[in-house]
Design an enzyme around this catalytic site. Structure first.
Site, PDB file in Angstrom:
ATOM      1  NE  ARG A   1      -2.834  -8.039   7.723  1.00 60.21           N
ATOM      2  CZ  ARG A   1      -3.461  -8.439   8.816  1.00 60.21           C
ATOM      3  NH1 ARG A   1      -4.076  -9.614   8.833  1.00 60.21           N
ATOM      4  NH2 ARG A   1      -3.521  -7.671   9.884  1.00 60.21           N
TER       5      ARG A   1
ATOM      6  NE  ARG B   1      -6.804   0.492  11.008  1.00 61.74           N
ATOM      7  CZ  ARG B   1      -5.596   0.252  10.495  1.00 61.74           C
ATOM      8  NH1 ARG B   1      -4.681   1.197  10.514  1.00 61.74           N
ATOM      9  NH2 ARG B   1      -5.314  -0.913   9.959  1.00 61.74           N
TER      10      ARG B   1
ATOM     11  CE  LYS C   1      -0.342  -0.173   5.036  1.00 67.16           C
ATOM     12  NZ  LYS C   1      -1.152  -0.662   6.169  1.00 67.16           N
TER      13      LYS C   1
ATOM     14  CG  MET D   1       7.185  23.363  -2.120  1.00 68.43           C
ATOM     15  SD  MET D   1       6.004  24.190  -3.194  1.00 68.43           S
ATOM     16  CE  MET D   1       4.801  24.781  -2.025  1.00 68.43           C
ATOM     17  CG  ASP D   2      10.492  23.859  -4.684  1.00 72.83           C
ATOM     18  OD1 ASP D   2       9.647  22.952  -4.708  1.00 72.83           O
ATOM     19  OD2 ASP D   2      10.231  25.059  -4.909  1.00 72.83           O
TER      20      ASP D   2
ATOM     21  CE1 TYR E   1      10.058  32.121   1.587  1.00 78.42           C
ATOM     22  CE2 TYR E   1      10.331  29.723   1.590  1.00 78.42           C
ATOM     23  CZ  TYR E   1      10.019  30.905   0.930  1.00 78.42           C
ATOM     24  OH  TYR E   1       9.663  30.858  -0.387  1.00 78.42           O
TER      25      TYR E   1
HETATM   26  C1  LIG Z   1      -0.389  -1.661   6.859  1.00 77.19           C
HETATM   27  C2  LIG Z   1      -0.956  -2.950   7.300  1.00 77.19           C
HETATM   28  C3  LIG Z   1      -0.126  -4.057   7.548  1.00 77.19           C
HETATM   29  C4  LIG Z   1       1.390  -3.963   7.544  1.00 77.19           C
HETATM   30  O1  LIG Z   1       1.846  -3.498   8.796  1.00 77.19           O
HETATM   31  P1  LIG Z   1       3.421  -3.360   9.099  1.00 77.19           P
HETATM   32  O2  LIG Z   1       3.480  -2.926  10.510  1.00 77.19           O
HETATM   33  O3  LIG Z   1       3.942  -2.332   8.153  1.00 77.19           O
HETATM   34  O4  LIG Z   1       4.007  -4.695   8.849  1.00 77.19           O
HETATM   35  C5  LIG Z   1      -0.729  -5.270   7.832  1.00 77.19           C
HETATM   36  N1  LIG Z   1      -2.072  -5.381   7.895  1.00 77.19           N
HETATM   37  C6  LIG Z   1      -2.905  -4.332   7.693  1.00 77.19           C
HETATM   38  C7  LIG Z   1      -4.367  -4.527   7.788  1.00 77.19           C
HETATM   39  C8  LIG Z   1      -2.376  -3.089   7.403  1.00 77.19           C
HETATM   40  O5  LIG Z   1      -3.204  -2.048   7.207  1.00 77.19           O
END
Ligand SMILES: *Cc1c(COP(=O)(O)O)cnc(C)c1O
Length: 402
Positions: A243, A135, A37, A336-337, A288
């Site tokens: 994951r 969440r 993601k 910014m740059d 700035y």
């Molecule tokens: C982002 C996410 C992960 C990955 O988490 P990490 O801490 O980066 O390994 C796993 N499961 C879900 C649902 C997430 O949103």
């Protein structure tokens, strides 16, 4: 002619290393999801996904529909789970992309089912349960967390009835036409913090729910819970799939995670160049707001990186960059740059010299962790904040390509 001023160099061999080493921590039958993601946490979704799959990842995880479009358009065919919300009007697209979507409420599932049936399709889904993340997800524990001896029995009863309700709801979703629910998952709130008890509780709750489902002969093929911290610290959380997000990129989920458990290799380095060097007198104002005034005659170098690249403005007079193998302090506000560093103590800095913001130069290193600490955030935010203006350059076993 391309001449990128800011480059994120992505070492795909590091991605391979991390996938392989993380896989060694999980049971052979557990699947490995590479979480890509947010443009693979800033590393570039397509190239990272391709490399992760080639290195042994089975699934990809994403947050938004447009991220899936990008991966499928690149010809990636692996199973993709979308964690984020899906609107019923997007069901057709999800089906066309062969995505697995996330559902967490019966009403939501019902609407999705209706949409899928309207186009004579069925949509694959995993159910998200909230075991304590707070969440999204079907809440299966309605108890308050206050420990109380007398209330223990009562709490167990409430928990059981909350699980019963969840089982009932899941069975209802399973009966809906147009939805193929074949997975269930939960997410940890604090798997990276020193105290493991909360995560143990989440694992227990998830395990109990899975047992309840099994007793009712509800068979969901893929049960999963572990994020990076879960993979590294909780063997009991590995279930049918893990994951991996931040660890895939070679970074540890927090300072409280024991780094000796698995040797990860950071995949990203961030570099720029010096675009101007000027001798300035004592009492010279920089950038700035005139927040920095030189204390003595010195030399300032301008670096073409700024907050529009994702380099936080909180680094104003608060951080360093490597040049000629030395750490040069950032002076004045990050623009910014552009950003200025003081190179008065560093010999021979010239226009065109390489500047390292993340990574190594000579025998010095600046890590994403070090940057995160400086501005009171986490490494996740440092790397994923990098914008599309930053050129991604990939290296793979010595071959370099843009
Ligand atoms: C982002 C996410 C992960 C990955 O988490 P990490 O801490 O980066 O390994 C796993 N499961 C879900 C649902 C997430 O949103």
């Amino acid at each position: 002619m391309e001449y990128p001023l800011v480059k994120a160099c992505i070492d795909l061999d590091a991605i391979q290393h991390n996938v392989q080493h993380l896989k060694q921590m999980i049971p052979g039958q557990s699947k490995f999801m590479a979480v890509v993601k947010a443009n693979a946490y800033g590393h570039g979704a397509i190239r990272v996904a391709q490399k992760a799959l080639k290195s042994g990842a089975d699934w990809l995880g994403i947050a938004r529909l447009n991220e899936a479009v990008e991966l499928r358009e690149a010809g990636i065919q692996a199973p993709i789970l979308m964690f984020g919300y899906i609107h019923p009007s997007q069901v057709r697209v999800a089906v066309d992309l062969d995505l697995v979507i996330t559902v967490y409420e019966f009403e939501m599932a019902q609407q999705l089912s209706r949409e899928a049936r309207r186009s004579n399709k069925y949509v694959k889904a995993h159910l998200k349960v909230d075991t304590g993340m707070g969440r999204v997800g079907m809440i299966i524990d309605k108890t308050d967390k206050k420990p109380s001896c007398q209330a223990a029995e009562k709490q167990r009863e409430i928990k059981q009835s909350a699980r019963k309700k969840a089982v009932k709801e899941i069975k209802k979703i399973l009966r809906l036409p147009g939805i193929d629910l074949n997975g269930i998952y939960t997410h940890f709130a604090a798997a990276d913090s020193k105290d493991k008890t909360y995560t143990q509780m989440q694992i227990d709750l998830f395990t109990s729910l899975l047992e309840d489902l099994r007793k009712e002969a509800v068979d969901l093929e893929v049960c999963h819970a572990a994020n990076s911290a879960g993979i590294i610290r909780f063997a009991r959380s590995h279930f049918d799939m893990v994951r991996a997000g931040i660890s895939l990129y070679g970074l540890y989920p927090s300072f409280e995670v024991d780094q000796s458990k698995v040797a990860l290799v950071p995949a990203m380095s961030l570099t720029s160049i010096v675009t101007a060097v000027r001798n300035v007198p004592k009492g010279f104002y920089v950038s700035y707001g005139r927040t920095h005034k030189t204390q003595k005659p010195t030399r300032l170098a301008s670096i073409p990186v700024g907050y529009a690249d994702g380099f936080s403005r909180l680094f104003s007079s608060n951080g360093t960059m490597l040049v000629k193998g030395y750490k040069a302090p950032i002076v004045g506000r990050v623009c910014m740059d552009q950003t200025m560093i003081d190179v008065g103590d560093i010999p021979d800095v010239k226009t065109g010299d390489e500047v390292v913001l993340i990574g190594s130069q000579g025998n010095k290193t600046i890590s994403a962790d070090e940057l995160a600490k400086k501005i009171n955030t986490i490494n996740y935010e440092i790397v994923s904040a990098l914008t599309s203006r930053v050129e991604r350059i990939y290296s793979d076993s010595g071959s370099v390509s843009g």
